[in-house]
Design a protein around this motif. Structure first.
Motif, PDB file in Angstrom:
ATOM      1  N   LEU A 193       0.844  -1.193   0.000  1.00 42.40           N
ATOM      2  CA  LEU A 193       0.000   0.000   0.000  1.00 42.40           C
ATOM      3  C   LEU A 193       0.884   1.249   0.000  1.00 42.40           C
ATOM      4  O   LEU A 193       0.644   2.202  -0.740  1.00 42.40           O
ATOM      5  CB  LEU A 193      -0.911  -0.012   1.231  1.00 42.40           C
ATOM      6  CG  LEU A 193      -1.870   1.168   1.328  1.00 42.40           C
ATOM      7  CD1 LEU A 193      -2.911   1.101   0.226  1.00 42.40           C
ATOM      8  CD2 LEU A 193      -2.544   1.210   2.697  1.00 42.40           C
ATOM      9  N   ARG A 194       1.923   1.214   0.811  1.00 41.70           N
ATOM     10  CA  ARG A 194       2.814   2.357   0.877  1.00 41.70           C
ATOM     11  C   ARG A 194       3.516   2.578  -0.462  1.00 41.70           C
ATOM     12  O   ARG A 194       3.650   3.707  -0.916  1.00 41.70           O
ATOM     13  CB  ARG A 194       3.830   2.158   2.010  1.00 41.70           C
ATOM     14  CG  ARG A 194       4.905   3.194   2.070  1.00 41.70           C
ATOM     15  CD  ARG A 194       4.367   4.609   2.091  1.00 41.70           C
ATOM     16  NE  ARG A 194       4.142   5.114   3.417  1.00 41.70           N
ATOM     17  CZ  ARG A 194       3.777   6.378   3.685  1.00 41.70           C
ATOM     18  NH1 ARG A 194       3.594   7.245   2.712  1.00 41.70           N
ATOM     19  NH2 ARG A 194       3.563   6.749   4.918  1.00 41.70           N
ATOM     20  N   VAL A 195       3.941   1.505  -1.078  1.00 42.06           N
ATOM     21  CA  VAL A 195       4.634   1.632  -2.365  1.00 42.06           C
ATOM     22  C   VAL A 195       3.703   2.285  -3.390  1.00 42.06           C
ATOM     23  O   VAL A 195       4.105   3.197  -4.127  1.00 42.06           O
ATOM     24  CB  VAL A 195       5.137   0.263  -2.852  1.00 42.06           C
ATOM     25  CG1 VAL A 195       5.631   0.339  -4.289  1.00 42.06           C
ATOM     26  CG2 VAL A 195       6.251  -0.240  -1.936  1.00 42.06           C
ATOM     27  N   GLU A 196       2.451   1.844  -3.420  1.00 42.69           N
ATOM     28  CA  GLU A 196       1.485   2.443  -4.350  1.00 42.69           C
ATOM     29  C   GLU A 196       1.304   3.924  -4.032  1.00 42.69           C
ATOM     30  O   GLU A 196       1.241   4.763  -4.918  1.00 42.69           O
ATOM     31  CB  GLU A 196       0.129   1.729  -4.253  1.00 42.69           C
ATOM     32  CG  GLU A 196       0.144   0.290  -4.757  1.00 42.69           C
ATOM     33  CD  GLU A 196       0.118   0.197  -6.289  1.00 42.69           C
ATOM     34  OE1 GLU A 196      -0.384   1.130  -6.942  1.00 42.69           O
ATOM     35  OE2 GLU A 196       0.600  -0.826  -6.816  1.00 42.69           O
ATOM     36  N   TYR A 197       1.219   4.232  -2.732  1.00 40.23           N
ATOM     37  CA  TYR A 197       0.996   5.618  -2.332  1.00 40.23           C
ATOM     38  C   TYR A 197       2.252   6.481  -2.458  1.00 40.23           C
ATOM     39  O   TYR A 197       2.201   7.680  -2.285  1.00 40.23           O
ATOM     40  CB  TYR A 197       0.436   5.691  -0.907  1.00 40.23           C
ATOM     41  CG  TYR A 197      -1.065   5.836  -0.887  1.00 40.23           C
ATOM     42  CD1 TYR A 197      -1.669   7.000  -1.364  1.00 40.23           C
ATOM     43  CD2 TYR A 197      -1.889   4.827  -0.431  1.00 40.23           C
ATOM     44  CE1 TYR A 197      -3.038   7.147  -1.364  1.00 40.23           C
ATOM     45  CE2 TYR A 197      -3.274   4.966  -0.427  1.00 40.23           C
ATOM     46  CZ  TYR A 197      -3.839   6.139  -0.897  1.00 40.23           C
ATOM     47  OH  TYR A 197      -5.199   6.298  -0.904  1.00 40.23           O
ATOM     48  N   LEU A 198       3.380   5.863  -2.746  1.00 39.15           N
ATOM     49  CA  LEU A 198       4.561   6.662  -3.066  1.00 39.15           C
ATOM     50  C   LEU A 198       4.627   6.898  -4.569  1.00 39.15           C
ATOM     51  O   LEU A 198       5.398   7.728  -5.046  1.00 39.15           O
ATOM     52  CB  LEU A 198       5.835   5.960  -2.587  1.00 39.15           C
ATOM     53  CG  LEU A 198       6.064   5.949  -1.070  1.00 39.15           C
ATOM     54  CD1 LEU A 198       7.191   5.010  -0.697  1.00 39.15           C
ATOM     55  CD2 LEU A 198       6.355   7.357  -0.556  1.00 39.15           C
ATOM     56  N   SER A 200       4.552   4.122  -7.100  1.00 36.76           N
ATOM     57  CA  SER A 200       5.103   3.048  -7.924  1.00 36.76           C
ATOM     58  C   SER A 200       4.145   1.859  -7.903  1.00 36.76           C
ATOM     59  O   SER A 200       3.332   1.719  -6.999  1.00 36.76           O
ATOM     60  CB  SER A 200       6.479   2.634  -7.389  1.00 36.76           C
ATOM     61  OG  SER A 200       7.155   1.877  -8.356  1.00 36.76           O
TER      62      SER A 200
ATOM     63  N   PRO B  74      -4.315   5.564  -6.635  1.00 34.49           N
ATOM     64  CA  PRO B  74      -3.365   6.223  -5.746  1.00 34.49           C
ATOM     65  C   PRO B  74      -2.026   6.597  -6.408  1.00 34.49           C
ATOM     66  O   PRO B  74      -1.494   7.672  -6.173  1.00 34.49           O
ATOM     67  CB  PRO B  74      -3.125   5.181  -4.644  1.00 34.49           C
ATOM     68  CG  PRO B  74      -4.317   4.315  -4.656  1.00 34.49           C
ATOM     69  CD  PRO B  74      -4.833   4.311  -6.065  1.00 34.49           C
ATOM     70  N   ARG B  75      -1.516   5.682  -7.243  1.00 31.57           N
ATOM     71  CA  ARG B  75      -0.232   5.913  -7.896  1.00 31.57           C
ATOM     72  C   ARG B  75      -0.236   7.173  -8.737  1.00 31.57           C
ATOM     73  O   ARG B  75       0.626   8.030  -8.614  1.00 31.57           O
ATOM     74  CB  ARG B  75       0.025   4.740  -8.831  1.00 31.57           C
ATOM     75  CG  ARG B  75       1.232   4.005  -8.494  1.00 31.57           C
ATOM     76  CD  ARG B  75       1.431   2.749  -9.268  1.00 31.57           C
ATOM     77  NE  ARG B  75       0.740   2.506 -10.480  1.00 31.57           N
ATOM     78  CZ  ARG B  75      -0.009   1.424 -10.705  1.00 31.57           C
ATOM     79  NH1 ARG B  75      -0.191   0.563  -9.731  1.00 31.57           N
ATOM     80  NH2 ARG B  75      -0.562   1.230 -11.864  1.00 31.57           N
ATOM     81  N   THR B  78      -0.821  10.315  -6.606  1.00 30.77           N
ATOM     82  CA  THR B  78       0.404  10.691  -5.901  1.00 30.77           C
ATOM     83  C   THR B  78       1.352  11.424  -6.843  1.00 30.77           C
ATOM     84  O   THR B  78       1.892  12.480  -6.507  1.00 30.77           O
ATOM     85  CB  THR B  78       1.111   9.437  -5.351  1.00 30.77           C
ATOM     86  OG1 THR B  78       0.257   8.802  -4.415  1.00 30.77           O
ATOM     87  CG2 THR B  78       2.423   9.809  -4.671  1.00 30.77           C
ATOM     88  N   ILE B 107      11.470   6.083  -5.320  1.00 25.98           N
ATOM     89  CA  ILE B 107      10.242   6.050  -6.120  1.00 25.98           C
ATOM     90  C   ILE B 107       9.897   7.454  -6.605  1.00 25.98           C
ATOM     91  O   ILE B 107       9.438   7.647  -7.726  1.00 25.98           O
ATOM     92  CB  ILE B 107       9.079   5.447  -5.314  1.00 25.98           C
ATOM     93  CG1 ILE B 107       9.371   3.975  -5.013  1.00 25.98           C
ATOM     94  CG2 ILE B 107       7.756   5.571  -6.083  1.00 25.98           C
ATOM     95  CD1 ILE B 107       8.321   3.299  -4.158  1.00 25.98           C
ATOM     96  N   ALA B 111       9.231   6.207 -11.165  1.00 29.83           N
ATOM     97  CA  ALA B 111       8.264   5.155 -10.834  1.00 29.83           C
ATOM     98  C   ALA B 111       8.877   3.778 -11.049  1.00 29.83           C
ATOM     99  O   ALA B 111       8.455   2.798 -10.445  1.00 29.83           O
ATOM    100  CB  ALA B 111       7.002   5.299 -11.676  1.00 29.83           C
TER     101      ALA B 111
END
Ligand code: ADP
Ligand code: MG
Lengths: 319, 253
Positions: A193-198, A200, B74-75, B78, B107, B111
């Motif tokens: 979840l964190r990776v998506e919200y960063l 990537s 979200p991606r 962001t 990141i 990406a």
């Protein structure tokens, strides 16, 4: 001081070459097989670093092996460099097709889906008589850019080839594991979840690791087929895939040399138990894995000797 | 500055029979600092989830700098410039504090992070350490997440959200689970960092002292609706808000 990966590679390669000439033939052969199969397990380790375990690397192992077998049969190509290149294309190509599909799954679903793909190949090959059916096909002796050794010289040439390939791939994978991408893989393993919200894609990172694993599986397969001189559908059977997973879990995801050591251990145990205690080697392996999981849950790669500092963990910035 | 950074129009979200958002319409000017209040289950997190693409509204529209982002994930959101922190910090548990920041920076840079650039090269470590120092948590840099005090986890979660250099940030309960005496220091640090960058900020908060101190405007949520949208003192003296949100009437200060 960080050890330079290239220096480590040069020393390791030299050591393995010298070792090769010192080993008796049977041990040299065992090493060739163990290193080739170790590459397949290294691919699984790359997936483990993103949190997935492929139970179907037999698929790519088999594709690489059949590439060697069928090329020599149909086209007469026996050059080891060309065959390796072709198996990278075939295995990598299939990995590119299935990677995006599988990357949507995790845990047991990822494991079972990857397994089912390899079982489809197993079933298809076993039924295809033009490809030898369950008997498989023989693989012609490889040549090395025009050099066509025989007997002991051939075994040694193949050994030198696999140690060189292993050291090169091991070094590249160390660099990849220590890279920004490698660290992000560990982040996917910890918290998608964190990776998506960063910003990537966790699935994208899993898919890339799957393609890398496919390529390593193909290379392992081609060299194993050339060393044994024969391929059959068993290369894609689930027990074959299971052994690769066994080695990956035995090694853990921290150390690359540990993967090859684990693979060598497996081959040694297999040889000796076949010799002295026929039909008990699964028992021996089971006990061995149990002990490792109890004593070293992160695998033998977590033993200090091999454990490179995981990326930034213990490093203090000097400045 | 009258530019609208974030606008929502008539957002509706139902979970079965539960209405988590109903006709939620707001327009947040660029650079504003607003707070969201409301009792548990009022729909604050759902609002944050919809704006950041984790949930999509059943109907309604979300605009970021005039661009429709309603259906994005979200991606993409962001990378467009809206970041968030979480009510329960979302950290990478197997990594150390500084590694979490290295991941965020990597990141943020791309990406698809580099396969060859070392994760812990000196320049990256310096940048990560500077961020930790800014949030006064550098001493924890080599600790794993399980070893961090609650306040440090909260700060790290927010620090990671800030690596995306957002235009808009949504903080979901930045001080929940933190000891009372730590709340103001945490908010001071966070608000100072955000105002230095001019980030449009929405934060969810239960402590009315914090709401009054740090936000220019308050949105009071009740049952998925916004029942008040005004300056803090106005909202907190609103009888409906007192009844459904704050519980007791605040004595005027
Ligand atoms: N993913 C979900 N599935 C079902 N119900 C949900 C989900 N998310 C939130 N809800 C419900 O929506 C309502 C609003 O929840 P939430 O936005 O988390 O409230 P708040 O953050 O204000 O405490 C609650 O009744 C909650 O149970
Ligand atoms: Mg909430």
């Amino acid at each position: 001081m960080e050890k330079s990966p290239v220096l480590v590679a040069a020393v390791t390669l030299t050591g393995l070459i010298v070792l090769g000439f010192a080993l008796p033939d049977w041990a040299q052969f065992l090493m060739t097989i163990a290193l080739a199969k170790g590459l397949v397990s290294l691919g699984i380790v790359a997936g483990m670093r993103c949190g997935v375990v492929s139970f179907g690397q037999g698929l790519y192992f088999c594709l690489g092996a059949y590439t060697a077998g069928l090329m020599s049969r149909w086209t007469g190509v026996t050059d080891v460099f060309l065959l390796t290149f072709l198996s990278v294309i075939v295995a990598g190509g299939v990995g590119v097709i299935f990677g995006p599909l599988l990357s949507r799954y995790r845990g047991i679903f990822f494991a079972m889906l990857s397994l089912s793909l390899s079982m489809i190949l197993f079933g298809a090959l076993a039924k295809t008589t033009s490809l030898g059916g369950t008997d498989g096909v023989n693989v012609a002796a490889p040549t090395f850019a025009g050099y066509a050794p025989e007997g002991g010289a051939l075994a040694t040439a193949l050994y030198l080839f696999i140690v060189t390939v292993t050291v090169i791939i091991g070094t590249v994978m160390r660099i990849v594991f220590d890279s920004q991408s490698g660290l992000v893989s560990l982040a996917v393993r910890s918290n998608e979840l964190r990776v998506e919200y960063l910003g990537s894609s966790a699935n994208g990172i899993v898919a890339v690791s799957y393609v890398i694993a496919a390529i390593l599986g193909g290379v392992g397969g081609v060299v194993t087929a050339l060393a044994i001189g024969h391929v059959d559908p068993e290369y894609a059977f689930w027990t074959t895939s299971g052994e690769f997973v066994f080695v990956a879990i035995l090694a853990g995801y921290l150390s690359i040399p540990a993967v090859f050591v684990a693979s060598i251990v497996l081959e040694v145990v297999r040889s000796f138990s076949n010799l002295y205690f026929p039909n008990t080697w699964q028992l021996v392996l089971g006990v061995f894995l149990l002990v490792v999981i109890l004593v070293r849950p992160d695998g033998i790669g977590s033993i200090k000797l091999w454990r490179r500092r995981e990326s930034a963990g213990a490093a203090e910035p000097s400045a | 500055m009258n530019d609208i950074a974030l606008e929502t129009k008539n957002l509706v979200k139902n979970f079965g029979a539960v209405t988590a958002a109903k006709d939620v319409s707001i327009a947040v000017p660029a650079g504003a600092v607003w707070s969201l209040i409301g009792s548990n289950g009022a729909g604050k997190t759902t609002f944050v989830n919809m704006v950041t693409g984790y949930l999509h509204p059943d109907s309604g529209q979300i605009l970021f700098q005039g661009r429709d982002i309603t259906r994005l994930g979200p991606r993409t959101i962001t990378r467009a410039g809206i970041c968030r922190s979480f009510q329960i910090p979302q950290l990478c548990g197997e990594l150390t504090t500084i590694e979490n920041v290295l991941v965020a920076h990597a990141i943020n840079r791309s990406a698809t992070p580099s396969f060859f650039r070392r994760a812990n090269e000196t320049e990256e470590m310096g940048r990560a350490l500077a961020l930790l120092e800014r949030f006064k948590i550098a001493e924890y840099r080599n600790r794993l997440m399980g070893e961090l005090p609650a306040g440090v986890r909260k700060l790290l979660d927010i620090a990671m959200a800030m690596t995306g250099e957002p235009k808009v940030i949504l903080l979901d309960e930045p001080t929940s689970g933190v000891a009372t005496e730590e709340k103001f220091p945490i908010m001071d640090l966070v608000m100072e960092a955000l105002s230095a960058e001019g980030v449009t900020t929405l934060f969810v908060e239960h402590d009315m002292e914090i709401v009054t101190r740090y936000s220019e405007r308050v949105l009071a949520f009740y049952d998925g609706r916004i029942i008040a949208n005004d300056a803090p003192n106005e909202v907190l003296s609103d009888p409906q808000v007192q009844r459904y949100v704050t519980g007791t009437p605040l004595t005027a200060s």
